[in-house]
Design a protein around this motif. Structure first.
Motif: not given
Length: 152
Positions: A26-40
């Motif tokens: 799973v991409s970091a972008e998708e993980l961030g979106r799914l869990q509302d985590i800032p990308h950096g």
């Protein structure tokens, strides 16, 4: 104990990975979106988890992040240690390394006992159990008492 945003985000990202029925990266972008985590912030967390051997990255068209170990073998304690260091520290030192004068040396026993209590919970809960929503009885029994939920 104070749970850092870093530990919370790391656990949430790993739950998302372990919950994937297809087992694909799973991409970091998708993980961030799914869990509302800032990308950096997520990228730094994933790098810490990779260094600890908990996740691995995969390049290419179907690239992204996946568990490097079985989610059943990764505990909450493993994750916290990977991103934040020891479960309990006293001004940056492990409890057994703290030196007190004779009047306060009993405090060291409190810190050691606190670490043991945290281990009893954090080392007993795996990422897979979190992903499945089924905690061990030893953990759920600690939440059955109303006092456990009181904010004091």
């Amino acid at each position: 104990m104070r749970v850092s945003a870093k530990s919370d985000y790391a656990l949430r990202a790993l739950i998302a990975m372990a919950s994937r029925s297809d087992g694909r990266a799973v991409s970091a972008e998708e993980l961030g979106r799914l869990q509302d985590i800032p990308h950096g912030f997520l990228q730094a967390i994933l790098a810490d988890l990779r260094r600890a051997g908990i996740v691995m990255s995969q390049r290419g068209q179907s690239g992204g992040w996946r568990m490097a170990r079985e989610a059943t073998s990764v505990s909450v304690a493993d994750v916290i240690r990977a991103v934040d260091g020891p479960l309990v520290s006293v001004y940056g030192l492990r409890p057994e390394a703290v030196n007190y004068n004779e009047a306060a040396e009993v405090l060291q026993h409190v810190w050691i006992a606190a670490r043991r209590a945290l281990r009893e919970v954090f080392e007993d809960v795996s990422i897979q159990q979190l992903a499945d929503g089924h905690l061990p009885d030893a953990v759920t029994s600690r939440t059955a008492d109303d006092d456990a939920w009181a904010p004091h």
